[in-house]
Design a protein around this motif. Structure first.
Motif, short mmCIF file in Angstrom:
data_model
loop_
_atom_site.label_atom_id
_atom_site.label_comp_id
_atom_site.label_asym_id
_atom_site.label_seq_id
_atom_site.Cartn_x
_atom_site.Cartn_y
_atom_site.Cartn_z
N VAL A 219 -57.23 -35.70 -76.27
CA VAL A 219 -56.15 -35.86 -75.13
C VAL A 219 -56.11 -34.82 -74.13
CG1 VAL A 219 -53.67 -36.42 -74.83
CG2 VAL A 219 -54.73 -37.11 -76.84
N GLN A 220 -55.80 -33.63 -74.36
CA GLN A 220 -55.77 -32.73 -73.20
C GLN A 220 -57.01 -32.60 -72.29
OE1 GLN A 220 -53.91 -28.68 -74.08
NE2 GLN A 220 -55.86 -27.58 -73.45
N PRO A 221 -58.38 -32.46 -72.81
CA PRO A 221 -59.51 -32.72 -72.16
C PRO A 221 -59.50 -33.66 -71.31
CG PRO A 221 -60.06 -31.95 -74.30
CD PRO A 221 -58.79 -32.31 -74.34
N ILE A 222 -59.31 -35.06 -71.60
CA ILE A 222 -59.30 -36.15 -70.87
C ILE A 222 -58.27 -35.90 -69.63
CG2 ILE A 222 -58.64 -38.73 -70.80
CD1 ILE A 222 -59.86 -38.93 -73.60
N TYR A 223 -56.79 -35.44 -70.10
CA TYR A 223 -56.18 -35.23 -69.05
C TYR A 223 -56.36 -34.37 -67.77
CZ TYR A 223 -51.00 -35.86 -67.65
OH TYR A 223 -49.93 -36.21 -66.81
N LEU A 224 -57.21 -32.98 -68.40
CA LEU A 224 -57.57 -32.19 -67.35
C LEU A 224 -58.67 -32.78 -66.49
CD1 LEU A 224 -57.78 -29.09 -69.62
CD2 LEU A 224 -56.01 -29.58 -67.85
N PHE A 225 -59.60 -33.72 -66.88
CA PHE A 225 -60.61 -34.13 -66.50
C PHE A 225 -59.97 -35.17 -65.34
CE2 PHE A 225 -63.81 -37.69 -65.64
CZ PHE A 225 -64.77 -37.21 -65.27
N MET A 226 -59.17 -35.93 -65.58
CA MET A 226 -58.40 -36.87 -64.64
C MET A 226 -57.74 -36.22 -63.35
SD MET A 226 -59.59 -39.83 -65.64
CE MET A 226 -58.63 -40.73 -64.74
N ALA A 227 -57.31 -35.05 -63.86
CA ALA A 227 -56.65 -34.07 -62.81
C ALA A 227 -57.70 -33.80 -61.69
CB ALA A 227 -55.80 -32.89 -63.25
#
Length: 199
Positions: free
Chosen positions: A76-84
């Protein structure tokens, strides 16, 4: 600018001569910011309360907790960071990002050095005290809080803190807790975390 279309800095009203400063704009923007922060924090507290209740009644055991933590940290956290980071390239934005990175490094330097004044050599649980004082919860609590207030652009700049957090935790943090230097190979292996890869 928040979802209601109001700037967090100033409110403008449209008149016959264009846009003019709203005399009550500053006060109103503070109210909007306060309500936004309050709503975000209350939402997080509710989620924490639900999680705590589920743990108490046995709906979530220790095995489930570890699995949920792994999913949060590794998916979850890596995907959220990637989308940012999915935004058009802008020199001004890059400049601001680099400034934030330098500020994040300076902030962690202060947070690492300052606790040594309060945990002298020989004090009980000195290493633990130094570690928890130097590394705040930038991911679990920081991402949803910043996202709720400033949106994806806020998370974009928050990644500077998360980057420094991971770099220092898996180098200085490991050295502090183990008391001995690790090999370069093992250090690099630890640094290749999903969050850093996403960034």
């Amino acid at each position: 600018m928040n979802s209601d279309g109001y700037s967090c800095k100033v409110l403008l009203t449209e008149g016959t001569e264009g846009f003019t400063l709203d005399p009550n704009g500053e006060e109103r923007s503070r109210e909007i910011m306060f309500l936004t922060i309050l709503k975000t924090v209350l939402g997080l507290l509710i989620l924490m309360g639900v999680g705590f209740l589920c743990s108490k009644i046995g709906l979530i055991d220790q095995v489930a907790q570890k699995k949920m933590t792994s999913i949060l940290l590794e998916v979850v956290q890596p995907i959220y960071l990637f989308m940012a980071y999915q935004r058009a390239f802008d020199k001004g934005l890059l400049k601001d990002f680099l400034i934030c990175m330098v500020m994040a490094a300076a902030a962690f330097l202060v947070m690492i050095l300052l606790p040594y004044l309060f945990f002298p050599k020989g004090s009980r649980d000195r290493e633990v005290g130094l570690l928890v004082s130097a590394f705040p919860n930038t991911g679990f609590y920081g991402i949803p809080l910043i996202s709720g207030i400033f949106g994806s652009e806020g998370v974009f700049f928050l990644t500077t803190m998360i980057t420094m957090f991971n770099l220092l935790l898996w180098t200085y943090g490991v050295l502090l807790m183990s008391g001995q230097r690790d090999s370069l190979k093992n250090t690099v292996k630890r640094l290749v975390s999903p969050s850093l890869v996403a960034i």
